[in-house]
Design a protein around this motif. Structure first.
Motif, mmCIF file in Angstrom:
data_model
loop_
_atom_site.group_PDB
_atom_site.id
_atom_site.type_symbol
_atom_site.label_atom_id
_atom_site.label_comp_id
_atom_site.label_asym_id
_atom_site.label_seq_id
_atom_site.Cartn_x
_atom_site.Cartn_y
_atom_site.Cartn_z
ATOM 1 N N GLY A 232 -14.971 -28.514 17.865
ATOM 2 C CA GLY A 232 -14.007 -27.886 19.008
ATOM 3 C C GLY A 232 -14.001 -28.428 20.334
ATOM 4 O O GLY A 232 -13.285 -27.790 21.067
ATOM 5 N N ALA A 233 -14.916 -29.319 20.575
ATOM 6 C CA ALA A 233 -15.172 -29.937 21.942
ATOM 7 C C ALA A 233 -13.760 -30.471 22.650
ATOM 8 O O ALA A 233 -13.533 -30.244 23.907
ATOM 9 C CB ALA A 233 -16.205 -30.932 21.896
ATOM 10 N N SER A 234 -12.831 -31.019 21.891
ATOM 11 C CA SER A 234 -11.654 -31.799 22.221
ATOM 12 C C SER A 234 -10.556 -30.493 22.921
ATOM 13 O O SER A 234 -10.006 -30.491 23.810
ATOM 14 C CB SER A 234 -11.037 -32.763 21.503
ATOM 15 O OG SER A 234 -11.885 -33.766 21.600
ATOM 16 N N ALA A 235 -10.486 -29.441 21.869
ATOM 17 C CA ALA A 235 -9.777 -28.275 22.103
ATOM 18 C C ALA A 235 -10.267 -27.509 23.181
ATOM 19 O O ALA A 235 -9.596 -27.212 23.938
ATOM 20 C CB ALA A 235 -9.680 -27.383 20.906
ATOM 21 N N ARG A 236 -11.296 -27.191 23.395
ATOM 22 C CA ARG A 236 -12.062 -26.486 24.484
ATOM 23 C C ARG A 236 -11.930 -27.487 25.748
ATOM 24 O O ARG A 236 -11.721 -26.837 26.833
ATOM 25 C CB ARG A 236 -13.480 -26.321 24.305
ATOM 26 C CG ARG A 236 -13.713 -25.448 22.953
ATOM 27 C CD ARG A 236 -15.194 -25.228 22.999
ATOM 28 N NE ARG A 236 -15.670 -24.403 21.693
ATOM 29 C CZ ARG A 236 -15.635 -23.058 21.858
ATOM 30 N NH1 ARG A 236 -15.238 -22.324 22.901
ATOM 31 N NH2 ARG A 236 -15.765 -22.281 20.617
ATOM 32 N N SER A 237 -11.570 -28.652 25.833
ATOM 33 C CA SER A 237 -11.614 -29.447 26.947
ATOM 34 C C SER A 237 -10.216 -29.439 27.427
ATOM 35 O O SER A 237 -9.892 -29.108 28.695
ATOM 36 C CB SER A 237 -11.964 -31.121 26.594
ATOM 37 O OG SER A 237 -11.660 -31.970 27.718
#
Length: 279
Positions: A232-237
């Protein structure tokens, strides 16, 4: 056995080297990543949940299956791996039935967690966790699809008091139970990564890179990692930029938090050209 082109391509990617499999959360992010040349994509349960106004783990099975099918259709020429959480069932038979529903979406791979989602007992007991992977293996084999099965050991994420030995124990058992790929979220140091690679019985390891670990793709490759995902890192970014820009407006009355046209300028022409190509 002849598999679909996507399954065959996905299986081939795991044979040598180390590849990056980012996690888009909607059609636009999937098309953009495809346009950047990535060879496989994976869904993110957290990223999709946020688009639905839900927390991670709060998306019901049928909603998730519909999303997975949409992502497969969004990039029909690429393998898609499904983040299928814990299989949406506790029992091995329930996992097997739901696995077949997931395979029917056209995915090239899927992952199953050993986390229950319950605070009181966050991990399935060892024997049950292993039997769930055996059931998933049988279910995939019965479809004849060749879909790649990833087994996840969640001890780091669930607050286990001594997570690395438990992860190593479970990954080895999951490999013996028929998992094609092994995955322990939140391993991040070279020492932890080396331990899970050794536990995998020679099978590919996925590492989720959710922050800057100080390691490059070449470094992960040298450690024996076959697959890198971003979870989920890109979405969280993306959400982080949105949250900060709205905070500045609300608290300071300033509009200085926007990324601006210079950063996002490629989006419009990319999507115009991409839509023409799809049409």
């Amino acid at each position: 056995m002849a598999y679909s082109a996507q399954v065959a391509a996905f299986r081939s990617l795991h044979e040598t080297g180390c590849f990056v499999m980012p996690n888009p959360w909607d059609l636009g992010s999937a098309r953009w990543l495809r346009g950047q040349g990535f060879k496989a994509l994976a869904t993110t349960s957290a990223g999709f949940a946020f688009t639905q106004g839900r927390a991670d783990q709060d998306v019901p099975r049928d909603m998730m299956l519909a999303h997975i099918a949409e992502m497969v259709k969004a990039v029909p020429d690429l393998p898609v791996n499904a983040d299928f959480e814990n299989g949406y069932a506790d029992t091995p038979d329930g996992v097997a039935a739901n696995i077949k529903l997931c395979v029917a979406t056209g995915v090239a791979g899927l992952s199953i967690e050993d986390a229950t989602g319950r605070e009181a007992d966050p991990l399935y007991p060892f024997e049950l966790a292993v039997e769930r992977i055996r059931a998933a293996r049988r279910a995939i084999d019965e479809t004849g699809s060749g879909v790649v099965l990833t087994a996840r050991a969640e001890a780091f994420l669930t607050g286990h008091p001594d997570p690395l030995p438990e992860v190593v124990r479970r990954l080895g058992a999951f490999a013996d139970a028929g998992a094609d790929v092994l995955y322990a979220p939140w391993v991040r140091t070279p020492e932890q990564i080396a331990a899970v690679v050794a536990a995998a019985r020679g099978k590919p390891i996925n590492v989720v890179v959710f922050a800057d670990f100080g390691l490059t793709v070449a470094d992960f490759d040298a450690l024996g990692v076959r697959r890198l995902s971003t979870g989920g890192a890109s979405a969280r970014s993306a959400w982080a930029g949105f949250i900060e820009s709205t905070r500045l407006i609300r608290e300071e009355g300033r509009f200085s938090g926007f990324a601006g046209n210079s950063v996002t300028a490629p989006i419009e022409p990319f999507f115009r050209d991409d839509l023409k190509a799809r049409s």
